[in-house]
Design a protein around this motif. Structure first.
Motif, short mmCIF file in Angstrom:
data_model
loop_
_atom_site.label_atom_id
_atom_site.label_comp_id
_atom_site.label_asym_id
_atom_site.label_seq_id
_atom_site.Cartn_x
_atom_site.Cartn_y
_atom_site.Cartn_z
N ILE A 86 0.81 -1.22 0.00
CA ILE A 86 0.00 0.00 0.00
C ILE A 86 0.84 1.27 0.00
O ILE A 86 0.29 2.36 -0.09
CB ILE A 86 -0.93 0.02 1.23
N SER A 87 2.17 1.14 0.12
CA SER A 87 3.03 2.32 0.15
C SER A 87 4.23 2.10 -0.78
O SER A 87 5.06 1.22 -0.56
CB SER A 87 3.53 2.58 1.57
N GLU A 88 4.31 2.92 -1.81
CA GLU A 88 5.42 2.80 -2.76
C GLU A 88 6.75 3.10 -2.09
O GLU A 88 7.76 2.44 -2.35
CB GLU A 88 5.21 3.75 -3.94
N ALA A 89 6.76 4.11 -1.21
CA ALA A 89 8.01 4.47 -0.53
C ALA A 89 8.50 3.33 0.36
O ALA A 89 9.69 3.01 0.39
CB ALA A 89 7.81 5.74 0.30
N TYR A 90 7.59 2.69 1.08
CA TYR A 90 7.95 1.56 1.92
C TYR A 90 8.44 0.40 1.07
O TYR A 90 9.44 -0.26 1.38
CB TYR A 90 6.75 1.13 2.76
N ASP A 91 7.76 0.14 -0.03
CA ASP A 91 8.15 -0.93 -0.94
C ASP A 91 9.55 -0.70 -1.49
O ASP A 91 10.37 -1.62 -1.60
CB ASP A 91 7.13 -1.02 -2.07
N ARG A 92 9.83 0.56 -1.83
CA ARG A 92 11.15 0.90 -2.38
C ARG A 92 12.26 0.64 -1.36
O ARG A 92 13.31 0.09 -1.69
CB ARG A 92 11.15 2.37 -2.82
N LEU A 93 12.01 1.01 -0.12
CA LEU A 93 13.00 0.77 0.93
C LEU A 93 13.16 -0.73 1.20
O LEU A 93 14.28 -1.22 1.39
CB LEU A 93 12.60 1.49 2.22
N ILE A 99 14.95 -2.07 5.23
CA ILE A 99 14.00 -2.27 6.32
C ILE A 99 14.49 -3.43 7.19
O ILE A 99 14.76 -4.51 6.69
CB ILE A 99 12.60 -2.60 5.80
N PRO A 100 14.63 -3.24 8.50
CA PRO A 100 15.08 -4.34 9.35
C PRO A 100 14.06 -5.45 9.40
O PRO A 100 12.86 -5.20 9.45
CB PRO A 100 15.24 -3.68 10.73
N LYS A 101 14.50 -6.70 9.37
CA LYS A 101 13.61 -7.84 9.47
C LYS A 101 13.20 -8.07 10.91
O LYS A 101 13.92 -7.72 11.85
CB LYS A 101 14.30 -9.10 8.93
N VAL A 102 12.05 -8.66 11.10
CA VAL A 102 11.54 -8.91 12.45
C VAL A 102 12.51 -9.79 13.22
O VAL A 102 13.01 -10.79 12.70
CB VAL A 102 10.16 -9.58 12.39
N GLY A 234 21.69 18.17 11.01
CA GLY A 234 22.80 17.51 10.34
C GLY A 234 22.95 17.99 8.90
O GLY A 234 22.12 18.72 8.36
N LEU A 235 24.04 17.56 8.28
CA LEU A 235 24.38 17.88 6.90
C LEU A 235 23.99 16.71 6.00
O LEU A 235 24.32 15.56 6.28
CB LEU A 235 25.88 18.16 6.77
N VAL A 236 23.29 16.99 4.91
CA VAL A 236 22.91 15.94 3.97
C VAL A 236 24.14 15.48 3.20
O VAL A 236 24.83 16.30 2.58
CB VAL A 236 21.83 16.44 3.00
N ILE A 237 24.42 14.17 3.22
CA ILE A 237 25.57 13.65 2.50
C ILE A 237 25.16 12.74 1.33
O ILE A 237 25.95 12.50 0.42
CB ILE A 237 26.55 12.88 3.43
N ALA A 238 23.91 12.28 1.32
CA ALA A 238 23.45 11.45 0.20
C ALA A 238 21.94 11.32 0.27
O ALA A 238 21.34 11.28 1.35
CB ALA A 238 24.09 10.07 0.23
N ALA A 239 21.33 11.23 -0.89
CA ALA A 239 19.91 10.92 -1.01
C ALA A 239 19.77 9.66 -1.83
O ALA A 239 20.39 9.52 -2.88
CB ALA A 239 19.17 12.08 -1.69
N LEU A 240 18.98 8.70 -1.34
CA LEU A 240 18.87 7.39 -1.99
C LEU A 240 17.59 7.29 -2.82
O LEU A 240 16.60 7.93 -2.50
CB LEU A 240 18.90 6.29 -0.93
#
Length: 240
Positions: A86-93, A99-102, A234-240
């Motif tokens: 239901i969430s493209e952003a979550y799916d992408r991550l 995403i850490p596994k349970v 903080g300072l942005v060092i990368a965008a994924l």
């Protein structure tokens, strides 16, 4: 996320140009709509349980706005569906391995991975306090920045689109955590009036400018008197 296609064509019969906006519901919005219908969960019920207003859920359901990555897990629990449906952003991550596994804890990190702590000061609801990511991938992105100084966060607004889209994962050097450490002209994560932002900071004597992707049209001016309300995270060092 709603796919917005602008189809410009010539209407020959009318002898003029016409621009139409065609809205197409994507698979994530469709999955949310189907899950709500099959579970008989009403818009107002879902909104109350997730902690948002009815309008937000209506926009998710119609596809006008995506389900935010920080809300996806809770929505999935309520509707009994995987949040990545239901969430493209979550799916992408999830597909990128972020995403850490349970069952994992910060003290049980698989070989070849690192645990990145969440950047404090940005609201994520029930999101995990750390993410597991491949070490080689992170080192490619952060250069000489020590891994222990790197935090993860999400772009909370559209201010830097299309350079950094809303809900995109961003890596932050949290050593740059005060106004005196700001790198003039660079992207920073910060809070202003208790609201999180990721923008470019221009530090000037009379006032600071917080710039979006389009400097001229999207600029927030912070007078010197209000600078104490600007908290640098903080300072942005990368965008994924």
């Amino acid at each position: 996320m709603l796919k917005l296609f602008v189809n410009t064509f010539t209407a020959a019969l009318r002898g003029r140009k016409k621009t139409d906006t065609i809205l197409i519901m994507d698979k994530y919005a469709r999955a949310l709509k189907e899950a709500m219908e099959s579970s008989a969960v009403r818009t107002s019920d879902l909104a109350g349980k997730v902690g948002v207003n009815d309008a937000s859920v209506s926009q998710w359901r119609s596809g006008r706005r995506p389900v935010p990555v920080e809300r996806a897990q809770r929505v999935g629990e309520i509707l009994n569906v995987p949040p990545e449906r239901i969430s493209e952003a979550y799916d992408r991550l999830l597909r990128s391995g972020c995403i850490p596994k349970v069952g994992f804890s910060a003290g049980a990190i698989p070989k070849g991975h690192v645990a990145l702590d969440r950047l404090p000061g940005f609201d994520y609801g029930d999101w995990p306090s750390f993410l597991l990511m491949p070490e080689f991938f992170i080192r490619q992105k952060i250069g000489l920045t020590p891994i222990e100084a790197v935090r993860w966060t999400l772009q909370p607004t559209d201010a830097m689109a299309p350079q950094i889209q809303r809900d995109a994962m961003v890596l932050i050097d949290n050593r740059v955590n005060s106004q005196s450490r700001v790198v003039d002209g660079s992207l920073h994560a910060f809070s202003l009036y208790d609201r999180p932002h990721i923008r470019r900071i221009l530090a000037r004597r009379e006032a600071w400018a917080l710039c979006g992707y389009d400097d001229e049209r999207d600029r927030i001016t912070v007078p010197e008197a209000d600078l104490p309300k600007l908290e640098v995270r903080g300072l942005v060092i990368a965008a994924l």
